[in-house]
Each structure stands twice: as C-alpha cells, then as structure tokens.
Design a protein around this motif. Structure first.
Motif, mmCIF file in Angstrom:
data_model
loop_
_atom_site.group_PDB
_atom_site.id
_atom_site.type_symbol
_atom_site.label_atom_id
_atom_site.label_comp_id
_atom_site.label_asym_id
_atom_site.label_seq_id
_atom_site.Cartn_x
_atom_site.Cartn_y
_atom_site.Cartn_z
ATOM 1 N N TRP A 226 0.829 -1.201 0.000
ATOM 2 C CA TRP A 226 0.000 0.000 0.000
ATOM 3 C C TRP A 226 0.864 1.252 0.000
ATOM 4 C CZ3 TRP A 226 -0.269 3.134 4.601
ATOM 5 C CH2 TRP A 226 -1.054 4.279 4.431
ATOM 6 N N ARG A 227 1.865 1.299 0.884
ATOM 7 C CA ARG A 227 2.727 2.479 0.968
ATOM 8 C C ARG A 227 3.469 2.714 -0.342
ATOM 9 N NH1 ARG A 227 3.148 4.740 5.866
ATOM 10 N NH2 ARG A 227 2.563 3.508 7.716
ATOM 11 N N ALA A 228 3.989 1.633 -0.922
ATOM 12 C CA ALA A 228 4.750 1.770 -2.164
ATOM 13 C C ALA A 228 3.855 2.287 -3.287
ATOM 14 C CB ALA A 228 5.364 0.422 -2.542
ATOM 15 N N TYR A 229 2.644 1.776 -3.361
ATOM 16 C CA TYR A 229 1.733 2.182 -4.423
ATOM 17 C C TYR A 229 1.236 3.605 -4.198
ATOM 18 C CZ TYR A 229 -1.868 1.295 -8.024
ATOM 19 O OH TYR A 229 -2.637 1.318 -9.147
ATOM 20 N N HIS A 230 0.895 3.933 -2.954
ATOM 21 C CA HIS A 230 0.400 5.273 -2.659
ATOM 22 C C HIS A 230 1.461 6.323 -2.943
ATOM 23 C CE1 HIS A 230 -1.326 8.356 0.421
ATOM 24 N NE2 HIS A 230 -1.807 8.580 -0.787
ATOM 25 N N SER A 231 2.709 5.971 -2.783
ATOM 26 C CA SER A 231 3.787 6.943 -3.007
ATOM 27 C C SER A 231 3.882 7.376 -4.464
ATOM 28 C CB SER A 231 5.129 6.348 -2.558
ATOM 29 O OG SER A 231 5.518 5.282 -3.415
ATOM 30 N N THR A 232 3.261 6.619 -5.378
ATOM 31 C CA THR A 232 3.274 6.995 -6.798
ATOM 32 C C THR A 232 2.122 7.932 -7.153
ATOM 33 O OG1 THR A 232 1.882 5.138 -7.539
ATOM 34 C CG2 THR A 232 4.254 4.735 -7.325
ATOM 35 N N MET A 233 1.243 8.211 -6.189
ATOM 36 C CA MET A 233 0.026 8.988 -6.447
ATOM 37 C C MET A 233 0.125 10.366 -5.800
ATOM 38 S SD MET A 233 -2.744 5.998 -5.532
ATOM 39 C CE MET A 233 -2.611 4.350 -6.218
ATOM 40 N N PRO A 234 -0.424 11.396 -6.435
ATOM 41 C CA PRO A 234 -0.353 12.752 -5.871
ATOM 42 C C PRO A 234 -1.564 13.125 -5.021
ATOM 43 C CG PRO A 234 -1.114 12.884 -8.138
ATOM 44 C CD PRO A 234 -0.900 11.414 -7.848
ATOM 45 N N TRP A 235 -2.274 12.135 -4.481
ATOM 46 C CA TRP A 235 -3.497 12.431 -3.732
ATOM 47 C C TRP A 235 -3.550 11.666 -2.414
ATOM 48 C CZ3 TRP A 235 -4.451 10.685 -9.036
ATOM 49 C CH2 TRP A 235 -4.481 9.287 -9.166
ATOM 50 N N LEU A 236 -4.656 11.852 -1.713
ATOM 51 C CA LEU A 236 -4.826 11.255 -0.389
ATOM 52 C C LEU A 236 -5.153 9.773 -0.484
ATOM 53 C CD1 LEU A 236 -7.073 14.045 1.193
ATOM 54 C CD2 LEU A 236 -4.576 13.835 1.276
ATOM 55 N N SER A 237 -5.114 9.113 0.677
ATOM 56 C CA SER A 237 -5.498 7.705 0.777
ATOM 57 C C SER A 237 -6.160 7.464 2.117
ATOM 58 C CB SER A 237 -4.274 6.793 0.643
ATOM 59 O OG SER A 237 -4.621 5.438 0.881
ATOM 60 N N VAL A 238 -7.095 6.520 2.128
ATOM 61 C CA VAL A 238 -7.589 6.009 3.407
ATOM 62 C C VAL A 238 -6.431 5.275 4.072
ATOM 63 C CG1 VAL A 238 -9.196 4.423 4.534
ATOM 64 C CG2 VAL A 238 -9.946 5.779 2.565
ATOM 65 N N ALA A 239 -6.194 5.566 5.333
ATOM 66 C CA ALA A 239 -5.051 4.965 6.025
ATOM 67 C C ALA A 239 -5.161 3.445 6.054
ATOM 68 C CB ALA A 239 -4.970 5.511 7.445
ATOM 69 N N TRP A 240 -4.018 2.782 6.048
ATOM 70 C CA TRP A 240 -3.992 1.326 5.985
ATOM 71 C C TRP A 240 -4.745 0.681 7.140
ATOM 72 C CZ3 TRP A 240 -3.327 -2.493 2.817
ATOM 73 C CH2 TRP A 240 -3.128 -3.780 3.327
ATOM 74 N N GLU A 241 -4.650 1.256 8.317
ATOM 75 C CA GLU A 241 -5.268 0.632 9.494
ATOM 76 C C GLU A 241 -6.796 0.718 9.467
ATOM 77 O OE1 GLU A 241 -3.734 4.763 10.753
ATOM 78 O OE2 GLU A 241 -3.012 3.043 9.579
ATOM 79 N N CYS A 242 -7.362 1.501 8.554
ATOM 80 C CA CYS A 242 -8.825 1.658 8.489
ATOM 81 C C CYS A 242 -9.433 0.626 7.547
ATOM 82 C CB CYS A 242 -9.184 3.070 8.058
ATOM 83 S SG CYS A 242 -8.584 4.354 9.177
ATOM 84 N N GLU A 243 -9.148 -0.630 7.804
ATOM 85 C CA GLU A 243 -9.597 -1.698 6.920
ATOM 86 C C GLU A 243 -11.122 -1.781 6.852
ATOM 87 O OE1 GLU A 243 -9.119 -6.555 6.352
ATOM 88 O OE2 GLU A 243 -8.068 -5.503 7.962
ATOM 89 N N ASP A 244 -11.778 -1.618 7.984
ATOM 90 C CA ASP A 244 -13.241 -1.705 8.004
ATOM 91 C C ASP A 244 -13.872 -0.613 7.139
ATOM 92 O OD1 ASP A 244 -13.084 -3.867 9.654
ATOM 93 O OD2 ASP A 244 -13.542 -2.771 11.500
ATOM 94 N N VAL A 245 -13.315 0.587 7.175
ATOM 95 C CA VAL A 245 -13.846 1.683 6.372
ATOM 96 C C VAL A 245 -13.637 1.395 4.892
ATOM 97 C CG1 VAL A 245 -13.598 4.129 5.796
ATOM 98 C CG2 VAL A 245 -13.576 3.393 8.188
ATOM 99 N N ARG A 246 -12.473 0.891 4.545
ATOM 100 C CA ARG A 246 -12.216 0.566 3.140
ATOM 101 C C ARG A 246 -13.208 -0.479 2.637
ATOM 102 N NH1 ARG A 246 -7.362 -1.958 2.745
ATOM 103 N NH2 ARG A 246 -6.692 -1.815 4.912
ATOM 104 N N ARG A 247 -13.458 -1.475 3.453
ATOM 105 C CA ARG A 247 -14.409 -2.516 3.062
ATOM 106 C C ARG A 247 -15.823 -1.942 2.967
ATOM 107 N NH1 ARG A 247 -13.950 -5.496 7.189
ATOM 108 N NH2 ARG A 247 -12.169 -6.709 6.453
ATOM 109 N N GLU A 248 -16.167 -1.081 3.917
ATOM 110 C CA GLU A 248 -17.513 -0.512 3.939
ATOM 111 C C GLU A 248 -17.737 0.435 2.754
ATOM 112 O OE1 GLU A 248 -20.516 1.459 7.271
ATOM 113 O OE2 GLU A 248 -18.481 0.834 7.829
#
Length: 428
Positions: A226-248
């Motif tokens: 996740w960190r490696a992929y997000h580093s290629t993007m110029p925008w925000l991300s849902v934090a990795w620890e928020c797994e339930d939110v990502r699923r929801e």
C-alpha cells in the motif's frame, strides 16, 4: 426435475421425466434437485442470452418469455437418473422455470450473482442494503442488524486520511470538494496501467476545477505494498489501518472489481460510478464531473446497461448532424420520462442515439433489427422483447413521446428479440 443431465455447457442434453419449477428445500420423489443450480441456469439465460437444444422438450425460459426457447444447464451432474417418464409427459411444452416477477426484482436491485440477500424497509419499500450476504458473513450474530449502511460523508469523516508522505489530512479540509474515490491495488495489472492515465487527468482537472480531491481506497495485501503504491500517487489515501472503512466504502458503492473510479459531488452523492470509462472517453476532462446525460450516444460501455434495463435506441446513419437530430428528438421525451420515473431503478427506460459502428451493428444483429435508418426501438433484452415504432411514422419528438407513453401504459405488443423457433410436437 432433471435427469440424465450430465455433460458440458453448450452440449445437447437428453432429459427424461418431468421438468417443473423447483421449490427451495423440497425433495422430489423422482429426483433431488439443487435449486440454486437451476436458478443459476436461469440467471445465465437472462444475462447472457445463450441457450442449447434439449432433446425432447421445448422450454420457455426467462431470456425470451414470449418464445419457446431452451434452458442451458450450468454444471454437470445436477442430478441422478430417474425412471423413464410416462408417455403422457413426453414432448411436453413447459412453463418458465422462474416467475418473471423474480427476473424484474433482480433487475430492480441489480442482482448479478447468487446467492444475494437484499433487505428492504417494509414500510417505505426502500433498500436498506444490497449486501445482506456479506453482512451475514461479517456479522453472524446480527449485532448491527438490519445493517443500515453509514452515509458516505460519515464514513469519510470517521476515517483517517493521509497524503503520500504519511501526513494526516482532516476530512473537514476536503468535505466541500468534488471527490474521486479510486479503488485499486498494487498487485492488479489493470490498475497499474490505469493509474498513470488517472494521474494525468487528475492534474488537468485540478487546473480547471481546484475544488477536487482524490482518495485512494486500497485493496493491497500488505501495508508495504500500500505504501509503495500510494507513493506513486499525488493524492490522499484512506489509512492502511482503516480496513473496516475501506471494506464498507466498497460495499456501499457496490464496487465489483478494480480499478474502479467513483466521482462524488460535494454533498457526497454519487455522480458516476463509471469514472474509469468516462475518463477513457474524455481524457481532457472537458465534461468533468461527468454527470449522467438523459440521452447518450450508444457505446461499448453501455452494453451492461442494455442487459440490465429496457432501453430506447434511435438508430441513425452516424453522421454528426443525424446524431444531433437524434438527441434533439429524444431529449424532451427522456427528460420528462426520467423525471416521472426516477425511482424505478434498473427498470427505468434508458435513452440512446446510435450511429453506424460495431456497437450499433452488434445490437442490431442480436435483436434482429432491419438495417434501416432512422429506426426507433425499445429493447428489453432481459425479458427477450422488443417494441418498434411503426413503419411509415415520421420520427419526431411527438411520435416518440406517443410511443413511450404507449409503452408505459402496456399498449404496445412485444415482439421477440429473436425469431420464433418451431417447437417440438407430440408424435404418436
């Protein structure tokens, strides 16, 4: 009931005994049937429209309810052999295996696979959740029943958002912006191919519309990825620890695969869940935020919609002036209709103007339409029906309005999508 039903999909299958609509949880004296397999068989017929010949029977199935067509078996070994049938039931024409109402319900709630569990509010009839199956699995004690989804704004406000450098950004800082939710993953080749296109369009949008924010919703398998992929993007991300939110988020937005790009309005209503297709067709983002149009030019990305909903298509010769003529004719009718029928979901009539191209040709071929222009047709692929504006009638807003009104009032006689095949007859 089905017997002697071994074989691969698409092969001729010999059937003996009686074929009847199965009842869930019931057992036949002749044959024990897995009803879910039979339902799956009908689903394939509805969404794919394929059929095979079944020796000795002509079976009307739900892909063409006005015809006697054949039922395709989804898997081998659906049952064990039963005794030979009495002569009185041989070559018998049968009723559909699943009531048409169930097909319409599946379309209304956009059910594309089984088993599916849709929960409705019994008083209002509104959908509580289409993800009942997932909720049963994740909440087997039903502690949060009836599993009402949280509003998107509440979900985003409750999560932690981070920039590519790992700095936390509050939701309040972006809540009044247009938002793009990008469901993607580092391990997904189509995602890795699409991300550079999305970055390019994102930068163009930011120059035109400063009030736009992107949020990466990861399906990666590890925090490192996740960190490696997000580093290629110029925008925000849902934090990795928020797994339930990502699923929801994925569940609430009915994300079926990745990459998916969803565009939200500042009030967090969904503008389009087809951002990927919109971006591909409009790489300069001239039509951003890609609000749905009452009348669209038929394209390959609309094929799923043709299978889900009844569609009115005005076929033209494809010249720019003719396409514009088609839009001008349909637009007043479409706007009036969609205003009156906005709550009908997948049963709402969709409006398209079509040119001379491969997509138009494939639709004509499938629906057995004459190669003439202009041609106005309402196509209902799921129910196997088509309705044609009569020959000799001038195509105008008034005549199309009258055509749609008669369709809505069930005053039109349906024609089968495909020519009627001659049915088997009893030969004694």
């Amino acid at each position: 009931m089905i017997s002697n039903a071994e074989g691969r999909r698409g092969e001729k299958v010999a059937l003996e005994g009686r074929l009847e609509p199965p009842l869930l949880g019931t057992r036949s004296p002749l044959l024990e049937v897995d009803a879910m397999l039979v339902l799956l068989c009908v689903w394939e017929s509805v969404f794919v429209g394929e059929s095979v010949e079944v020796e000795g029977y002509t079976i009307p199935t739900l892909d063409t309810p006005h015809l006697h067509t054949t039922l395709t078996l989804p898997t081998p070994k659906t049952g064990r052999p039963c005794p030979p049938p009495p002569a009185s039931v041989t070559r018998r024409v049968l009723t559909p295996s699943l009531p048409l109402l169930q097909v319409r319900l599946s379309r209304q709630y956009r059910v594309s696979a089984i088993p599916s569990l849709v929960l409705l509010d019994s008083r209002s009839g509104r959908v509580i959740t289409k993800s009942g199956r997932e909720m049963v699995s994740s909440d087997p004690e039903a502690l949060t029943f009836p599993w009402r989804p949280r509003a998107l704004g509440d979900l985003l406000a409750a999560t932690s958002l981070v920039d590519p450098q790992g700095q936390v950004v509050t939701y309040d800082a972006i809540k009044d912006a247009y938002k793009g939710l990008y469901f993607s993953a580092h391990w997904c080749p189509p995602c890795k191919a699409f991300t550079p296109q999305l970055i390019s369009v994102y930068e163009k949008i930011k120059k035109k519309e400063g009030n736009f924010q992107m949020i990466f919703v990861s399906s990666d398998r590890s925090e490192e990825s996740w960190r490696a992929y997000h580093s290629t993007m110029p925008w925000l991300s849902v934090a990795w620890e928020c797994e339930d939110v990502r699923r929801e988020l994925a569940t609430n937005l009915e994300v079926q695969g990745i990459p998916t790009f969803v565009v939200l309005a500042p009030d967090n209503t969904v503008i389009t869940a087809e951002g990927r297709a919109e971006l591909t067709e409009d790489p300069e983002a001239e039509r951003f935020p890609w609000r749905p149009q009452s009348v669209e030019v038929l394209a390959e990305r609309h094929m799923a919609r043709l299978q889900e909903s009844p569609c009115l298509v005005l076929f033209t010769d494809g010249e720019t002036t003719e396409l514009q003529f088609g839009r001008d004719v349909l637009l007043p009718v479409a706007e009036e209709y969609l205003l009156e029928h906005a709550q009908e979901g997948a049963l709402t009539l969709q409006f398209f103007v079509a040119g001379e191209d491969e997509v138009s040709d494939s639709v004509r071929d499938f629906a057995c339409l004459e190669d003439v222009v202009p041609l106005v047709a309402i196509l209902d692929l799921a129910e196997g029906a088509k309705f044609l504006l009569e020959d000799g009638v001038e195509v105008s807003t008034a005549t199309v309005h009258n055509f749609v009104t008669r369709y809505c009032n069930s005053k039109l006689s349906p024609l089968p999508i495909r020519p009627v095949a001659s049915s088997a007859t009893n030969t004694s």
